[in-house]
Enzyme design. Sequence first.
Site, PDB file in Angstrom:
ATOM      1  N   LYS A 170      46.635  47.832  74.676  1.00 27.82           N
ATOM      2  CA  LYS A 170      46.198  47.496  73.310  1.00 27.82           C
ATOM      3  C   LYS A 170      47.354  46.821  72.574  1.00 27.82           C
ATOM      4  O   LYS A 170      48.509  47.236  72.721  1.00 27.82           O
ATOM      5  CB  LYS A 170      45.757  48.773  72.601  1.00 27.82           C
ATOM      6  CG  LYS A 170      45.174  48.546  71.212  1.00 27.82           C
ATOM      7  CD  LYS A 170      44.569  49.831  70.661  1.00 27.82           C
ATOM      8  CE  LYS A 170      44.124  49.698  69.223  1.00 27.82           C
ATOM      9  NZ  LYS A 170      43.503  50.922  68.698  1.00 27.82           N
ATOM     10  N   SER A 173      38.956  50.958  66.622  1.00 29.08           N
ATOM     11  CA  SER A 173      39.670  49.711  66.632  1.00 29.08           C
ATOM     12  C   SER A 173      40.047  49.233  68.038  1.00 29.08           C
ATOM     13  O   SER A 173      40.452  48.083  68.192  1.00 29.08           O
ATOM     14  CB  SER A 173      40.953  49.866  65.805  1.00 29.08           C
ATOM     15  OG  SER A 173      41.795  50.842  66.395  1.00 29.08           O
ATOM     16  N   SER A 231      39.372  55.862  67.129  1.00 25.87           N
ATOM     17  CA  SER A 231      39.445  54.545  67.775  1.00 25.87           C
ATOM     18  C   SER A 231      39.490  54.524  69.303  1.00 25.87           C
ATOM     19  O   SER A 231      39.449  53.437  69.894  1.00 25.87           O
ATOM     20  CB  SER A 231      40.661  53.776  67.257  1.00 25.87           C
ATOM     21  OG  SER A 231      40.364  53.217  66.024  1.00 25.87           O
TER      22      SER A 231
HETATM   23  N1  GLN Z   1      37.479  53.946  62.237  1.00 25.10           N
HETATM   24  C1  GLN Z   1      38.819  54.368  61.969  1.00 25.10           C
HETATM   25  C2  GLN Z   1      39.356  53.668  60.760  1.00 25.10           C
HETATM   26  O1  GLN Z   1      38.903  52.590  60.453  1.00 25.10           O
HETATM   27  C3  GLN Z   1      39.636  54.029  63.177  1.00 25.10           C
HETATM   28  C4  GLN Z   1      41.082  54.242  62.990  1.00 25.10           C
HETATM   29  C5  GLN Z   1      41.789  54.477  64.277  1.00 25.10           C
HETATM   30  O2  GLN Z   1      41.496  55.441  64.963  1.00 25.10           O
HETATM   31  N2  GLN Z   1      42.763  53.654  64.589  1.00 25.10           N
HETATM   32  O3  GLN Z   1      40.224  54.184  60.111  1.00 25.10           O
END
Ligand code: GLN
Length: 481
Positions: free
Chosen positions: A69, A144, A168
């Site tokens: 990532k 994400s 995420s």
């Molecule tokens: N959906 C979560 C957010 O937008 C994802 C964040 C994450 O786990 N990096 O904050």
Amino acid sequence: MKPFITIKEIAHLLETHEVSVSDVAQFFYKRCEKYNPELNALLEFWKPELELDELNKDGFLYGIPALIKDNTLQKGRLATAGSNMLKDYIAPYNSTIVNRVISEGGFSIGRANMDEFAMGSSGEFSAFGLTPNPWNHKHSPGGSSSGSAAAVAAGLVPWATGTETGGSIRQPASFCNLVGLLPTYGLFSRYGLIAFGSSLDRPGPLTRTVYDNALVASALSGHDPKDSTSLPEPKRDYTKKLNGKMPEDITIGVLKDALESDAVHPEIQLRFKEAIHDLEKLGVKINYISMPAFKYGISIYFILSRAEAASNLARFDGSLYGSRFTDAESLQEMYTETRERNMGAEIKRRILMGNYVLGSSQKDAYYDKAQQVRNVLLAEFLETFQEVDAIITPSTSTLPFELGKECNDTLSMYMNDYFTLPNCVTGMPGLSVPCGLSKSGLPIGLQFIGPRLSEELLYQIAYAYESNTPHHLNRPKKYDE
Ligand code: GLN
């Protein structure tokens, strides 16, 4: 080699000398060439530069390509975190995650697309374009870790790293029919990860099977002196106890709310009930439990993650890292224009919110209160784990979002993290596994939550479930050649 070959199967072919490491690298490189143009899951991919015959043959990941990532540093490569702010930023050193991949015999073949600074649930907030879901291009692969999940689901790579601050890894795993682990806070090193919310952030693996996930977890495990939040845990082989049998005397808690809530999509409720039934058939005792503070996970996360993001992202002002607005007439203008021009709208929303909840007149009402409720939730989890070995929930409350819809309805997007946030804010692990498809053919995930450092048990339970159900074998047909 076949398109959706697992790590375990590749390892077997390497062991029996049916394929060489360069065959494996070549196979996945070609799949990336063929399919990445339509998926935009990898921001960049390359032929491995390592001497393949010098890889550690005894490592957990010998000969296995990885996708990283793009908020995780790979020395000499771009590390953009999906943001224009870092579009030209070259990583000066390797993250520990990447070093572990290499020391365990594996190698990276690319950088995965992601929501900007890991803020988002649909992949649509990447500054470098969205990634569609390989199961249906009209839908999101989740976020994400959007690129990581889509690439594994379409078989462009055998596994990928994700990172979680709040959902995420598990949410994209669920949207793409994958296995995703949110590890116990501090289990895998964060050295060399671009920070979002420091009391929450953790890296973890996205794979197609539970066994593969446990194998990668074994490679990533072990204390890292370079990360002050790394737990003093030894390296561990999480595959050792995986025999496909449900361990004896397992009691699993089911949240009554999850079964009754209107907010959970009816098809998800249906698959969830089937999963409960399947677990019972495997000898698991189900306890229906109630956790009144569970619902506060989302509010705690909302406040803390924004506060921490505002602090962490303060460093991106043009003076130290990444992009800089050079035509400014004052230092102040350089800071503000750099941020104004290079940060996306979602990032700005969160920084504003974070600074608001940290403001001296609001801190008591928001930030401090959220920390207090976090402790209440933690106490509730600890009490619950006196009675049950693990808790199951649906991984998400909705099916994979339609692209273009939820990103314009921020509140409904935030609500989708309902089931993934409570264990995130309390440092507990969670493992999402496939549990079936909707009528329209979209994946649905089941989450196992355990107390801190219960990964070994979670893997055993989930592997027994996987070994006795067919859901992980479902594949997006378009990529089956
Ligand atoms: N959906 C979560 C957010 O937008 C994802 C964040 C994450 O786990 N990096 O904050």
